[in-house]
Design an enzyme around this catalytic site. Structure first.
Site, PDB file in Angstrom:
ATOM      1  N   ARG A  51       2.790  -4.750  16.723  1.00 25.42           N
ATOM      2  CA  ARG A  51       1.411  -4.266  16.544  1.00 25.42           C
ATOM      3  C   ARG A  51       0.431  -5.350  17.000  1.00 25.42           C
ATOM      4  NH1 ARG A  51       1.561  -3.012  10.258  1.00 25.42           N
ATOM      5  NH2 ARG A  51       2.353  -5.141  10.374  1.00 25.42           N
TER       6      ARG A  51
ATOM      7  N   SER B  15       0.831  -1.217   0.000  1.00 24.50           N
ATOM      8  CA  SER B  15       0.000   0.000   0.000  1.00 24.50           C
ATOM      9  C   SER B  15       0.861   1.261   0.000  1.00 24.50           C
ATOM     10  CB  SER B  15      -0.974   0.007   1.177  1.00 24.50           C
ATOM     11  OG  SER B  15      -0.312  -0.272   2.392  1.00 24.50           O
TER      12      SER B  15
ATOM     13  N   ASP C 185      -2.444  -8.518  11.579  1.00 24.95           N
ATOM     14  CA  ASP C 185      -3.790  -8.933  11.186  1.00 24.95           C
ATOM     15  C   ASP C 185      -4.328 -10.106  11.996  1.00 24.95           C
ATOM     16  OD1 ASP C 185      -3.985  -7.011   9.097  1.00 24.95           O
ATOM     17  OD2 ASP C 185      -2.609  -8.231   7.918  1.00 24.95           O
TER      18      ASP C 185
ATOM     19  N   HIS D 280       5.658 -12.725   7.555  1.00 26.92           N
ATOM     20  CA  HIS D 280       5.896 -11.339   7.144  1.00 26.92           C
ATOM     21  C   HIS D 280       7.112 -11.284   6.233  1.00 26.92           C
ATOM     22  CE1 HIS D 280       6.332  -6.973   7.314  1.00 26.92           C
ATOM     23  NE2 HIS D 280       5.059  -6.983   7.648  1.00 26.92           N
TER      24      HIS D 280
ATOM     25  N   HIS E  35      -1.938  -8.939   1.903  1.00 28.14           N
ATOM     26  CA  HIS E  35      -1.633  -7.668   2.594  1.00 28.14           C
ATOM     27  C   HIS E  35      -2.794  -7.370   3.555  1.00 28.14           C
ATOM     28  CE1 HIS E  35       0.130  -3.866   3.405  1.00 28.14           C
ATOM     29  NE2 HIS E  35      -0.219  -3.188   2.331  1.00 28.14           N
TER      30      HIS E  35
HETATM   31  N1  CMX Z   1       1.151 -19.697   5.853  1.00 26.89           N
HETATM   32  C1  CMX Z   1       1.601 -20.602   4.938  1.00 26.89           C
HETATM   33  N2  CMX Z   1       2.671 -20.401   4.163  1.00 26.89           N
HETATM   34  C2  CMX Z   1       3.335 -19.245   4.327  1.00 26.89           C
HETATM   35  C3  CMX Z   1       2.958 -18.291   5.274  1.00 26.89           C
HETATM   36  C4  CMX Z   1       1.802 -18.534   6.037  1.00 26.89           C
HETATM   37  N3  CMX Z   1       1.331 -17.655   6.916  1.00 26.89           N
HETATM   38  N4  CMX Z   1       3.814 -17.251   5.200  1.00 26.89           N
HETATM   39  C5  CMX Z   1       4.705 -17.554   4.246  1.00 26.89           C
HETATM   40  N5  CMX Z   1       4.413 -18.768   3.700  1.00 26.89           N
HETATM   41  C6  CMX Z   1       5.069 -19.417   2.586  1.00 26.89           C
HETATM   42  C7  CMX Z   1       4.992 -18.528   1.348  1.00 26.89           C
HETATM   43  O1  CMX Z   1       3.716 -18.635   0.711  1.00 26.89           O
HETATM   44  C8  CMX Z   1       6.142 -19.029   0.542  1.00 26.89           C
HETATM   45  O2  CMX Z   1       5.730 -20.231  -0.079  1.00 26.89           O
HETATM   46  P1  CMX Z   1       6.207 -20.583  -1.597  1.00 26.89           P
HETATM   47  O3  CMX Z   1       7.691 -20.721  -1.505  1.00 26.89           O
HETATM   48  O4  CMX Z   1       5.477 -21.833  -1.915  1.00 26.89           O
HETATM   49  O5  CMX Z   1       5.778 -19.409  -2.443  1.00 26.89           O
HETATM   50  C9  CMX Z   1       7.166 -19.392   1.620  1.00 26.89           C
HETATM   51  O6  CMX Z   1       6.437 -19.565   2.840  1.00 26.89           O
HETATM   52  C10 CMX Z   1       8.212 -18.311   1.829  1.00 26.89           C
HETATM   53  O7  CMX Z   1       7.535 -17.096   2.084  1.00 26.89           O
HETATM   54  P2  CMX Z   1       8.220 -15.977   3.015  1.00 26.89           P
HETATM   55  O8  CMX Z   1       9.477 -15.550   2.351  1.00 26.89           O
HETATM   56  O9  CMX Z   1       8.283 -16.433   4.411  1.00 26.89           O
HETATM   57  O10 CMX Z   1       7.105 -14.833   2.985  1.00 26.89           O
HETATM   58  P3  CMX Z   1       6.889 -13.710   1.872  1.00 26.89           P
HETATM   59  O11 CMX Z   1       7.789 -12.578   2.176  1.00 26.89           O
HETATM   60  O12 CMX Z   1       6.956 -14.278   0.496  1.00 26.89           O
HETATM   61  O13 CMX Z   1       5.371 -13.300   2.133  1.00 26.89           O
HETATM   62  C11 CMX Z   1       3.488 -12.786   3.489  1.00 26.89           C
HETATM   63  C12 CMX Z   1       4.990 -12.567   3.279  1.00 26.89           C
HETATM   64  C13 CMX Z   1       3.008 -11.855   4.594  1.00 26.89           C
HETATM   65  C14 CMX Z   1       2.744 -12.423   2.195  1.00 26.89           C
HETATM   66  C15 CMX Z   1       3.256 -14.270   3.860  1.00 26.89           C
HETATM   67  O14 CMX Z   1       3.878 -14.539   5.099  1.00 26.89           O
HETATM   68  C16 CMX Z   1       1.784 -14.624   3.933  1.00 26.89           C
HETATM   69  O15 CMX Z   1       1.195 -14.975   2.897  1.00 26.89           O
HETATM   70  N6  CMX Z   1       1.165 -14.584   5.161  1.00 26.89           N
HETATM   71  C17 CMX Z   1      -0.261 -14.817   5.306  1.00 26.89           C
HETATM   72  C18 CMX Z   1      -1.066 -13.619   4.837  1.00 26.89           C
HETATM   73  C19 CMX Z   1      -0.909 -12.451   5.811  1.00 26.89           C
HETATM   74  O16 CMX Z   1      -1.072 -12.599   7.013  1.00 26.89           O
HETATM   75  N7  CMX Z   1      -0.658 -11.270   5.249  1.00 26.89           N
HETATM   76  C20 CMX Z   1      -0.619 -10.018   6.075  1.00 26.89           C
HETATM   77  C21 CMX Z   1       0.791  -9.459   6.247  1.00 26.89           C
HETATM   78  C22 CMX Z   1       0.750  -8.152   7.002  1.00 26.89           C
HETATM   79  C23 CMX Z   1       0.057  -7.116   6.178  1.00 26.89           C
HETATM   80  O17 CMX Z   1       0.586  -6.715   5.150  1.00 26.89           O
HETATM   81  O18 CMX Z   1      -1.053  -6.716   6.537  1.00 26.89           O
END
Ligand code: CMX
Length: 440
Positions: free
Chosen positions: A328, A241, A374, A319, A271
């Protein structure tokens, strides 16, 4: 000119030589390198953005203007009879980096009441949408509708546009946007979920308290609103964002174009939409469990594995930058421990907190198995009766406006360039991979 704008004028003028000197004298100093996995993997960790509004340390979490969340809450003047600062005090702090006096806060509170008057055409634009549109669509449209009155755009079209002074017009738009987004969000809430029975602004209230009033909530929800908007305000510049807002504004698009776009990024499930997803996940879990069956660590663990085995992410965990529990999350958890310690949903979320990091570690993919903002935010809303969980990202969007707007005011103040990173082709990456790196 308001005291806040006067102060900001002085701050920006004093700051400019630092940026100019860095570019002129040290422009070619190397600060980072880029690898192929960063290039394909979402530019993770590449140092290529500048902001002084907030900084996110992977271990410690966010600092707003150098202060941690507890330090920020402690230092800022509080709303009358409240443990939390007003949003207006925080806005002044984010913009200037100074803790405002009570008199300075009072001035911003008064100013926001004037700026916060939302033109009727914004509500008409929202009402023109199908009522089952997602509330984030309504918020994004509402903000975009305001563009017609952009001071920045008028200045650009005046023929007198000036790179050194354009920030002043961005400041006007940014302040108006921040003042208006909460009443617009309240309108959406009442329109979509409360039979369009609107509640008028109460001019005696500060930003957070008026939002509570306008959605039909009573104390202590005013504190929930203040806390929520401040906690969600800023998370340095690289998140979707904030980055989108910065990117769009770098084309000299005004604040409304820029933040409407930022909101569209916030609406993604990876996000800001994750707060809605968390509640959805919990409700689905309880439904599957069946009536009268108590959540236990065992059945929560199984539900988490079911989610992961189905190839889905556990919402509210992980994250891109953080490598520990999000402060937070902790801050909201502390609020819950004080105000709703025995709430069943809070207990369930606490149980997920006990189990999920272990499951994610065993799963072995997520680099950060800890909860983010979140994971906890929906519980508080639910407890106070804001149970329409598709609205939760709108609340995030109101808070995030503070950080995004403070950033683009400074972006223009410091004359940052239009953003335009260079792309390469897959064949180029393959060639450089074989050669052991790109030859410079
Ligand atoms: N559950 C399952 N798998 C997860 C995970 C979770 N909560 N968090 C990361 N992973 C996975 C990723 O999907 C990725 O898988 P692939 O290799 O198959 O693509 C792997 O672990 C590595 O990811 P990462 O480097 O740890 O995380 P990223 O930086 O790529 O992504 C985020 C960060 C937040 C998008 C991810 O942790 C996620 O999808 N979390 C759940 C959604 C969420 O809570 N989002 C809110 C974040 C805060 C915000 O912006 O509001």
């Amino acid at each position: 000119m308001s005291k806040l704008k006067e102060k900001l004028t002085q701050k920006i003028q004093e700051f400019r030589p630092r940026t100019t000197r860095l570019v002129k004298e040290f422009g070619k100093v190397l600060i980072d390198q880029v690898t192929i996995d960063q290039c394909i993997g979402g530019a993770r960790d590449i140092r290529s953005l500048v902001t002084d509004i907030s900084y996110l340390d992977p271990q410690e979490g966010i600092r707003f203007r150098g202060k941690t969340i507890p330090e920020t809450f402690e230092a800022l003047p509080k709303a009358a009879g409240s443990d939390y600062p007003t949003v207006e005090a925080f806005w002044s702090f984010l913009l200037t980096g100074d803790i405002p006096t009570q008199a300075e806060v009072d001035e911003v509170v008064a100013e926001f009441k004037e700026r916060g008057k939302v033109p009727a055409y914004v509500f008409d634009a929202i009402r023109a949408l199908p009522k089952d549109s997602h509330p984030m669509v309504m918020l994004s449209v509402g903000i975009l509708a305001l563009q017609k009155d952009s001071e920045f755009c008028k200045f650009y079209n005046s023929g007198k546009f000036n790179k050194m002074t354009c920030w002043e017009y961005m400041y006007e738009d940014a302040s108006n946007l921040v003042a208006r987004i909460a009443p617009i969000a309240a309108f959406i809430y009442r329109y979509k979920y409360k039979n369009d029975e609107q509640i008028a602004v109460d001019p005696s209230l500060d930003y957070g308290a008026n939002f509570a009033h306008q959605i039909g909530q009573v104390k202590p929800y005013d504190d929930v609103a203040r806390m929520y908007f401040i906690l969600h305000s800023d998370h340095e510049s690289g998140n979707v964002s904030a980055h989108t807002t910065h990117l769009v504004a770098s084309a000299l698009s005004d604040a409304y174009y820029a933040y409407s776009a930022g909101l569209n990024g916030l609406a993604g499930p990876l996000h800001g939409l994750a707060n809605q997803e968390v509640l959805g996940w919990i409700m689905e879990f309880q439904k599957k469990l069946g009536e009268g069956v108590e959540p236990t660590k065992e059945n929560v663990t199984k539900a988490l594995w079911d989610t992961l085995n189905a190839g889905q992410v556990v919402p509210g965990y992980g994250h891109a930058v953080l490598r520990k529990t999000d402060p937070r999350y902790t801050s909201q958890r502390e609020f819950c421990l004080k105000h709703l310690p025995n709430d069943p949903l809070f207990k369930l979320v606490s149980m997920i907190f006990e189990v999920a990091p272990g499951v994610l570690m065993e799963h072995g993919k997520a680099k950060n198995p800890w909860p983010n903002v979140d994971a906890q935010s929906g519980v508080i809303q639910w407890y106070y009766g804001v149970r329409e969980w598709d609205f939760y990202t709108v609340l995030f969007g109101v808070g995030r406006a503070l950080g995004c707007m403070a950033n683009i005011v400074w972006d223009r103040g410091l004359g940052y360039a239009i953003e335009r990173p260079k792309s390469v082709t897959t064949a180029m990456l393959e060639k450089w991979a074989e050669e052991g790196g790109r030859k410079f």
